[in-house]
Design an enzyme around this catalytic site. Structure first.
Site, mmCIF file in Angstrom:
data_model
loop_
_atom_site.group_PDB
_atom_site.id
_atom_site.type_symbol
_atom_site.label_atom_id
_atom_site.label_comp_id
_atom_site.label_asym_id
_atom_site.label_seq_id
_atom_site.Cartn_x
_atom_site.Cartn_y
_atom_site.Cartn_z
ATOM 1 N N LYS A 20 1.433 12.555 5.824
ATOM 2 C CA LYS A 20 1.054 13.508 4.776
ATOM 3 C C LYS A 20 1.038 14.925 5.348
ATOM 4 C CE LYS A 20 -2.518 14.139 1.189
ATOM 5 N NZ LYS A 20 -3.838 13.682 0.698
ATOM 6 N N SER A 35 -4.070 12.601 -4.125
ATOM 7 C CA SER A 35 -3.129 13.615 -3.729
ATOM 8 C C SER A 35 -2.043 13.151 -2.758
ATOM 9 C CB SER A 35 -3.890 14.786 -3.104
ATOM 10 O OG SER A 35 -4.495 14.380 -1.892
ATOM 11 N N SER A 93 -7.727 9.928 -2.799
ATOM 12 C CA SER A 93 -6.342 10.400 -2.615
ATOM 13 C C SER A 93 -5.405 9.444 -1.884
ATOM 14 C CB SER A 93 -6.338 11.752 -1.906
ATOM 15 O OG SER A 93 -6.708 12.768 -2.805
#
Lengths: 433, 89
Positions: free
Chosen positions: A38, A113, A137
């Site tokens: 990420k 996210s 997330s």
């Protein structure tokens, strides 16, 4: 000996912000396996933006602790995945680099996210990815895209090198196609780190064990099946819990009354922490530079007005307000009491049962633009934020479909019992075969 | 309820310049969210407010760290080993 992995997968879902086509790797348990990271996790020499235009072009001079561990395990970092800017969102629509689409249905969001990491795994571009989970997330996109994602116990994974959004809530965690993959990645990233003062020395060295489900007591909170939860999703999850019962577990009803205000406590806490953490982005030390033509504050206001997305601006301002003199007692102080109550509720329930099960998300993935108003988006996080407030481990594992879209079964455990959460997910996953 | 003037004041405190045309929309969403936060008024002050956590400290020893060149590499402009910033006065 360093070798090169040629990563030539096509990124049709905009899962990546940066792709490393020639990825180096070494020896170890993950030798030659591509891992997507990420984009809020620092990678030395590879652009790291946290999904924000205010960090476009930023090249970290050092690796996050987890990235160093991945490299030591032989993994090839094949790219940096798309995300809601600084982790602020439930859909990956808030990325400064365009939204990621859901590989199960490209008209729908992948969740957020960590939407890029989930889409990269779900589409088969990689089978392992790192995400981060501040209020769901990792689990939300895992649920929406039909993969497995674990939010570890707070303190179990070092946050050194993670671009901070809400320090007291967020954890880095593994995402993958299977529970075994997630468990293996967890083992690699869980080493103690003196750089992070919240890092706890409790390495995860575990092989998933389906037999652990025999005699397991599962708490089923009424609040996870109540108002706002799609009845079809609730039904799919009840069926999944039924499968665990057929494997030898016992399900008992329970309640978590503090759920009534958990979401408000979460948003007050995370926006307050964000307002402090994001004050460092000023166009001076990293990211696109300010022109230095105007005075200090005017220059910063200009670049923060231009480069931050709307949701990030909204959250910084909410946090600034919640911490301001005259409102601190009404918002921030109350949120911390509420948070302590949530933690106490989980500790009470988890003294009577071994794990808690419910849906990960109240509904399946929504369509792009469907939740354009921030509050309606926040409400989608109601079932995931409690685990972050309490600091307990939680996993999402796929459990069927509704309207042809994946549903996630969430399993929440006691502090530092990530192993039992993984075992329960593994038993469920294997029980279907 | 907060007014547009309040929101503008908060934006100034947070060093964010909002486009003039967006102030109304920001204020409306701000109020929606604050109204939702009102549920925290129902939280009773209990003994649960504190935590039993304590800080973890370590000795402040010098260890190998970033070189000055690495630390300056992402700055917009630097001079004599310092980062150039906008003027303060």
């Amino acid at each position: 000996m360093t070798q090169i992995l040629s990563f030539d997968a096509e990124d049709e879902y905009n899962a990546f912000i940066t792709i490393c086509r020639e990825a180096e790797y070494g020896e170890g348990p993950l030798a030659g396996r591509g891992v997507a990271v990420k984009d809020n996790i620092s990678t030395a020499g590879i652009q790291t933006t946290a999904g924000s235009r205010i960090l476009e072009g930023y090249i970290p001079p050092y690796d996050a602790h987890v990235v160093g561990l991945l490299k030591s395990a032989g993994a090839a970092i094949v790219g940096k995945t798309n995300m809601d800017e600084f982790g602020m969102g439930t859909s990956t629509e808030n990325s400064g680099f365009g939204p990621t689409t859901n590989p199960c249905d490209t008209n729908r969001v992948p969740g957020g996210s960590s939407g890029g990491s989930a889409a990269a795994v779900a589409s088969g571009m990689v089978d392992l990815a790192l995400g981060t989970d501040t209020g769901g997330s990792i689990r939300c996109p895992a649920s929406y895209c039909g993969i497995v994602g674990l939010k570890p116990t707070y303190g179990r994974i070092s946050r050194y090198g993670l671009i901070a959004y809400s320090n007291s809530l967020e954890q880095i965690g593994p995402m993958g196609q299977t529970v075994s993959d997630v468990s293996g990645l967890m083992e690699v990233i869980s080493a103690y780190d003196f750089h992070d003062s919240t890092s706890y020395n409790a390495p995860y060295t575990h092989t998933p064990n389906a037999a652990a489900v025999e005699g397991l007591k599962i708490g089923v909170p009424a609040e996870y099946f109540g108002v706002g939860v799609d009845p079809a999703v609730a039904e799919a999850v009840r069926t999944a819990i039924g499968r665990l019962e057929s494997l030898g577990a016992e399900a008992v009803p329970c309640t978590i009354p503090s759920m009534a205000y958990a979401l408000a406590a979460y948003y007050v806490t995370c926006t307050s922490e964000a307002s402090s953490n994001l004050s460092r982005f000023d166009g001076v030390r990293f990211g696109p530079e300010s022109g230095r033509k105007k005075m200090w504050h005017d220059e910063f206001r200009g670049i923060r007005g231009e480069k931050f997305g709307r949701e990030v601006q909204q959250r910084i301002m909410l946090g600034t307000f919640a911490l301001s003199a005259g409102y601190y007692g009404k918002y921030y102080a109350k949120a911390q009491i509420a948070r302590a109550n949530v933690r106490a509720d989980f500790e009470r329930v988890l003294s009577e049962v071994d794990v808690i099960c419910g849906p990960t998300m109240p509904a399946v993935a929504f369509a792009f633009g469907e939740k354009s108003d921030p509050l309606s988006m926040y409400l989608a996080d109601i079932l995931t934020v409690p685990a972050n407030l309490a600091g307990v481990p939680a996993i999402s594992v796929p459990c069927g479909t509704v309207d042809s879209m994946p549903v996630g079964l969430q399993i929440i455990g006691r502090h530092f019992e990530d192993e039992l959460v993984v075992d329960t997910a593994f038993a469920y996953e294997q029980g279907g075969n | 309820m907060v007014s547009e003037k309040d929101v503008q004041g908060i934006a100034n405190l947070a060093d964010i310049s909002l486009p003039a045309g967006e102030l109304g929309a920001f204020t409306a969403q701000f109020n929606d969210i604050l109204e939702y936060f009102d549920i925290l008024d129902s939280v009773e002050q209990t003994s649960a407010g504190g935590t039993d956590l304590y800080n973890i400290f370590r000795e402040d020893e010098v260890t190998p760290s970033l070189s000055q060149a690495d630390a300056l590499a992402n700055a917009g402009e630097s001079e004599d080993g310092y980062i150039k910033a906008p003027r303060v006065v």
